[in-house]
Write a protein that holds these residues in place. Structure first.
Motif, PDB file in Angstrom:
ATOM      1  N   LEU A  47     -19.863  26.011 -13.165  1.00 54.36           N
ATOM      2  CA  LEU A  47     -20.577  27.119 -13.802  1.00 54.36           C
ATOM      3  C   LEU A  47     -19.628  28.294 -13.908  1.00 54.36           C
ATOM      4  CD1 LEU A  47     -23.112  28.704 -14.774  1.00 54.36           C
ATOM      5  CD2 LEU A  47     -23.570  29.217 -12.366  1.00 54.36           C
ATOM      6  N   VAL A  48     -19.507  28.839 -15.115  1.00 52.52           N
ATOM      7  CA  VAL A  48     -18.691  30.029 -15.331  1.00 52.52           C
ATOM      8  C   VAL A  48     -19.529  31.048 -16.089  1.00 52.52           C
ATOM      9  CG1 VAL A  48     -16.598  31.010 -16.351  1.00 52.52           C
ATOM     10  CG2 VAL A  48     -16.544  28.687 -15.402  1.00 52.52           C
ATOM     11  N   CYS A  49     -19.756  32.201 -15.482  1.00 50.98           N
ATOM     12  CA  CYS A  49     -20.438  33.306 -16.153  1.00 50.98           C
ATOM     13  C   CYS A  49     -19.379  34.314 -16.600  1.00 50.98           C
ATOM     14  CB  CYS A  49     -21.427  33.990 -15.209  1.00 50.98           C
ATOM     15  SG  CYS A  49     -22.776  32.933 -14.662  1.00 50.98           S
ATOM     16  N   ARG A  50     -19.519  34.804 -17.830  1.00 52.68           N
ATOM     17  CA  ARG A  50     -18.588  35.782 -18.382  1.00 52.68           C
ATOM     18  C   ARG A  50     -19.385  37.010 -18.793  1.00 52.68           C
ATOM     19  NH1 ARG A  50     -13.551  33.706 -19.868  1.00 52.68           N
ATOM     20  NH2 ARG A  50     -13.355  35.372 -21.420  1.00 52.68           N
ATOM     21  N   TRP A  51     -19.157  38.112 -18.091  1.00 54.58           N
ATOM     22  CA  TRP A  51     -19.909  39.337 -18.311  1.00 54.58           C
ATOM     23  C   TRP A  51     -18.966  40.458 -18.730  1.00 54.58           C
ATOM     24  CZ3 TRP A  51     -22.091  38.490 -12.783  1.00 54.58           C
ATOM     25  CH2 TRP A  51     -23.081  37.501 -12.808  1.00 54.58           C
ATOM     26  N   ARG A  52     -19.302  41.142 -19.794  1.00 50.63           N
ATOM     27  CA  ARG A  52     -18.507  42.275 -20.272  1.00 50.63           C
ATOM     28  C   ARG A  52     -18.634  43.444 -19.300  1.00 50.63           C
ATOM     29  NH1 ARG A  52     -17.210  44.376 -25.417  1.00 50.63           N
ATOM     30  NH2 ARG A  52     -15.628  45.984 -25.088  1.00 50.63           N
ATOM     31  N   ALA A  71     -27.183  25.436 -21.000  1.00 47.44           N
ATOM     32  CA  ALA A  71     -28.507  25.715 -20.442  1.00 47.44           C
ATOM     33  C   ALA A  71     -29.199  24.445 -19.967  1.00 47.44           C
ATOM     34  CB  ALA A  71     -29.371  26.432 -21.468  1.00 47.44           C
ATOM     35  N   GLY A  72     -28.858  23.299 -20.583  1.00 50.21           N
ATOM     36  CA  GLY A  72     -29.424  22.041 -20.134  1.00 50.21           C
ATOM     37  C   GLY A  72     -29.016  21.695 -18.718  1.00 50.21           C
ATOM     38  N   GLU A  73     -27.875  22.257 -18.271  1.00 49.41           N
ATOM     39  CA  GLU A  73     -27.388  22.021 -16.913  1.00 49.41           C
ATOM     40  C   GLU A  73     -27.729  23.165 -15.967  1.00 49.41           C
ATOM     41  OE1 GLU A  73     -25.939  19.261 -15.937  1.00 49.41           O
ATOM     42  OE2 GLU A  73     -25.921  18.347 -17.940  1.00 49.41           O
ATOM     43  N   THR A  74     -27.756  24.398 -16.480  1.00 46.98           N
ATOM     44  CA  THR A  74     -27.882  25.574 -15.603  1.00 46.98           C
ATOM     45  C   THR A  74     -29.194  26.339 -15.772  1.00 46.98           C
ATOM     46  OG1 THR A  74     -26.882  27.126 -17.187  1.00 46.98           O
ATOM     47  CG2 THR A  74     -25.373  25.854 -15.778  1.00 46.98           C
ATOM     48  N   ASP A  75     -29.983  26.012 -16.787  1.00 50.73           N
ATOM     49  CA  ASP A  75     -31.267  26.663 -17.097  1.00 50.73           C
ATOM     50  C   ASP A  75     -31.139  27.996 -17.814  1.00 50.73           C
ATOM     51  OD1 ASP A  75     -32.784  24.614 -16.167  1.00 50.73           O
ATOM     52  OD2 ASP A  75     -33.701  25.689 -14.500  1.00 50.73           O
ATOM     53  N   VAL A  76     -29.927  28.516 -18.001  1.00 49.82           N
ATOM     54  CA  VAL A  76     -29.749  29.805 -18.669  1.00 49.82           C
ATOM     55  C   VAL A  76     -28.649  29.684 -19.721  1.00 49.82           C
ATOM     56  CG1 VAL A  76     -29.171  32.247 -18.419  1.00 49.82           C
ATOM     57  CG2 VAL A  76     -30.466  31.089 -16.617  1.00 49.82           C
ATOM     58  N   ALA A  77     -28.974  30.069 -20.955  1.00 53.69           N
ATOM     59  CA  ALA A  77     -27.986  30.073 -22.041  1.00 53.69           C
ATOM     60  C   ALA A  77     -27.353  31.454 -22.133  1.00 53.69           C
ATOM     61  CB  ALA A  77     -28.650  29.724 -23.369  1.00 53.69           C
ATOM     62  N   PRO A  78     -26.034  31.572 -21.942  1.00 53.08           N
ATOM     63  CA  PRO A  78     -25.395  32.886 -21.995  1.00 53.08           C
ATOM     64  C   PRO A  78     -25.291  33.470 -23.402  1.00 53.08           C
ATOM     65  CG  PRO A  78     -23.747  31.179 -21.689  1.00 53.08           C
ATOM     66  CD  PRO A  78     -25.084  30.503 -21.588  1.00 53.08           C
ATOM     67  N   GLU A  79     -25.472  32.631 -24.424  1.00 50.78           N
ATOM     68  CA  GLU A  79     -25.409  33.093 -25.810  1.00 50.78           C
ATOM     69  C   GLU A  79     -26.541  32.440 -26.599  1.00 50.78           C
ATOM     70  OE1 GLU A  79     -20.709  34.154 -26.386  1.00 50.78           O
ATOM     71  OE2 GLU A  79     -21.376  32.186 -27.094  1.00 50.78           O
ATOM     72  N   MET A 101     -17.031  32.210 -11.181  1.00 50.65           N
ATOM     73  CA  MET A 101     -16.873  30.757 -11.218  1.00 50.65           C
ATOM     74  C   MET A 101     -17.509  30.143  -9.978  1.00 50.65           C
ATOM     75  SD  MET A 101     -12.962  31.193 -12.418  1.00 50.65           S
ATOM     76  CE  MET A 101     -12.978  32.787 -11.584  1.00 50.65           C
ATOM     77  N   THR A 102     -18.349  29.126 -10.163  1.00 52.90           N
ATOM     78  CA  THR A 102     -19.041  28.466  -9.074  1.00 52.90           C
ATOM     79  C   THR A 102     -18.755  26.978  -9.127  1.00 52.90           C
ATOM     80  OG1 THR A 102     -20.821  30.090  -9.316  1.00 52.90           O
ATOM     81  CG2 THR A 102     -21.269  28.172  -7.944  1.00 52.90           C
ATOM     82  N   ASP A 103     -18.451  26.371  -7.969  1.00 55.77           N
ATOM     83  CA  ASP A 103     -18.134  24.944  -7.951  1.00 55.77           C
ATOM     84  C   ASP A 103     -19.349  24.106  -7.573  1.00 55.77           C
ATOM     85  OD1 ASP A 103     -18.424  25.051  -5.200  1.00 55.77           O
ATOM     86  OD2 ASP A 103     -16.294  24.832  -4.741  1.00 55.77           O
ATOM     87  N   GLU A 104     -19.134  22.785  -7.469  1.00 58.04           N
ATOM     88  CA  GLU A 104     -20.250  21.872  -7.235  1.00 58.04           C
ATOM     89  C   GLU A 104     -20.887  22.046  -5.861  1.00 58.04           C
ATOM     90  OE1 GLU A 104     -16.546  19.980  -5.703  1.00 58.04           O
ATOM     91  OE2 GLU A 104     -17.125  21.031  -7.546  1.00 58.04           O
ATOM     92  N   LEU A 105     -20.210  22.730  -4.949  1.00 59.33           N
ATOM     93  CA  LEU A 105     -20.756  22.999  -3.618  1.00 59.33           C
ATOM     94  C   LEU A 105     -21.442  24.357  -3.546  1.00 59.33           C
ATOM     95  CD1 LEU A 105     -17.865  21.615  -1.372  1.00 59.33           C
ATOM     96  CD2 LEU A 105     -19.985  20.471  -2.067  1.00 59.33           C
ATOM     97  N   GLY A 106     -21.499  25.069  -4.682  1.00 59.96           N
ATOM     98  CA  GLY A 106     -22.139  26.378  -4.700  1.00 59.96           C
ATOM     99  C   GLY A 106     -21.264  27.487  -4.192  1.00 59.96           C
ATOM    100  N   ARG A 107     -19.957  27.237  -4.068  1.00 61.60           N
ATOM    101  CA  ARG A 107     -19.024  28.285  -3.662  1.00 61.60           C
ATOM    102  C   ARG A 107     -18.554  29.025  -4.908  1.00 61.60           C
ATOM    103  NH1 ARG A 107     -14.962  24.403  -0.452  1.00 61.60           N
ATOM    104  NH2 ARG A 107     -14.978  23.564  -2.576  1.00 61.60           N
ATOM    105  N   ALA A 108     -18.141  30.280  -4.730  1.00 58.32           N
ATOM    106  CA  ALA A 108     -17.826  31.090  -5.906  1.00 58.32           C
ATOM    107  C   ALA A 108     -16.560  31.907  -5.724  1.00 58.32           C
ATOM    108  CB  ALA A 108     -18.986  32.024  -6.229  1.00 58.32           C
ATOM    109  N   LEU A 143     -25.854  21.808 -10.422  1.00 59.36           N
ATOM    110  CA  LEU A 143     -26.187  20.434 -10.043  1.00 59.36           C
ATOM    111  C   LEU A 143     -27.601  20.333  -9.473  1.00 59.36           C
ATOM    112  CD1 LEU A 143     -22.810  19.247  -8.478  1.00 59.36           C
ATOM    113  CD2 LEU A 143     -23.604  19.067 -10.840  1.00 59.36           C
ATOM    114  N   GLY A 144     -28.541  20.983 -10.172  1.00 62.85           N
ATOM    115  CA  GLY A 144     -29.944  20.868  -9.814  1.00 62.85           C
ATOM    116  C   GLY A 144     -30.418  21.783  -8.709  1.00 62.85           C
TER     117      GLY A 144
END
Length: 219
Positions: free
Chosen positions: A17-22, A115-123, A79-86, A44-45
């Protein structure tokens, strides 16, 4: 954002998961909106832990200003990895090179897959039709920070908003609209170069006003 005070357990592996915020003036506009949307994201759910969410908010509030010294008007990347670390970093902001309707629709479609993986569409893609707005998201879906801002602005202005999760595909197939624009956590409100109109421009100006207000407050 290099920070020796970040606990070792927050070292991140391969990002899922990668979030990009201005950011503007070393501050994060609409931070509370971004934090609410972050809390709804899945990796991952599983939702991100309260500990990690608290860590993100703490470092945005305490270290972003110093950590964004080279790019105060850049992009904050979480940036967040599969273990939920950031981990977080700040980079230079680069405006979109192609803002045609077809290019914006492609970005929205790619975001739908995320969004199908994370539930939120950034765009998301939006269109104006007859004084109303159509928001390219399904009923009950979770809005990103930027999208929640546009929704609230529309409500304040008395502009009806309809949701349609097939909007990007409909536009790709040639559906008609008065105007169209992208709403992005990174790029704000971006009117399509070949489908501009007063409504998209109004929301784009509101985004720019938010950036300017954040920059003034940061001084």
């Amino acid at each position: 954002m290099a920070d020796s005070k970040i606990p070792e357990e927050f070292e991140v592996g391969a990002p899922v998961l990668v979030c990009r915020w201005r950011i503007q003036g070393g501050e994060l506009p609409a931070m509370n909106r971004h934090m609410r949307a972050l809390g709804k994201r899945m990796v991952l759910g599983k939702h991100l832990t309260p500990q990690l969410l608290g860590w993100v908010k703490q470092h945005v509030e305490w270290t972003l200003k110093d950590g964004s010294y080279e790019h105060p008007n850049g992009v904050l990347m979480l940036m967040t990895d599969e273990l939920g670390r950031a981990a977080m970093a700040v980079g230079e902001y680069e405006p979109l090179a192609d803002i045609s309707l077809s290019a914006l629709v492609e970005r929205a479609k790619a975001s739908e897959l995320e969004a199908g993986e994370t539930d939120v569409a950034p765009e998301t893609i939006w269109v104006a039709r007859g004084g109303s707005l159509v928001y390219g998201a399904g009923v009950g879906t979770i809005s990103s920070g930027a999208a929640s801002l546009v929704l609230d602005l529309a409500a304040t202005l008395g502009i009806p908003v309809e949701r349609a999760d097939s909007l990007a595909e409909d536009l790709e197939m040639g559906a008609a609209c008065d105007e169209a624009f992208l709403v992005s956590d990174e790029h704000g409100v971006v009117p399509a170069s070949d489908a501009k109109g007063p409504m998209g421009e109004r929301f784009a100006q509101s985004w720019e006003a938010l950036l300017a207000k954040t920059a003034r407050a940061a001084k």
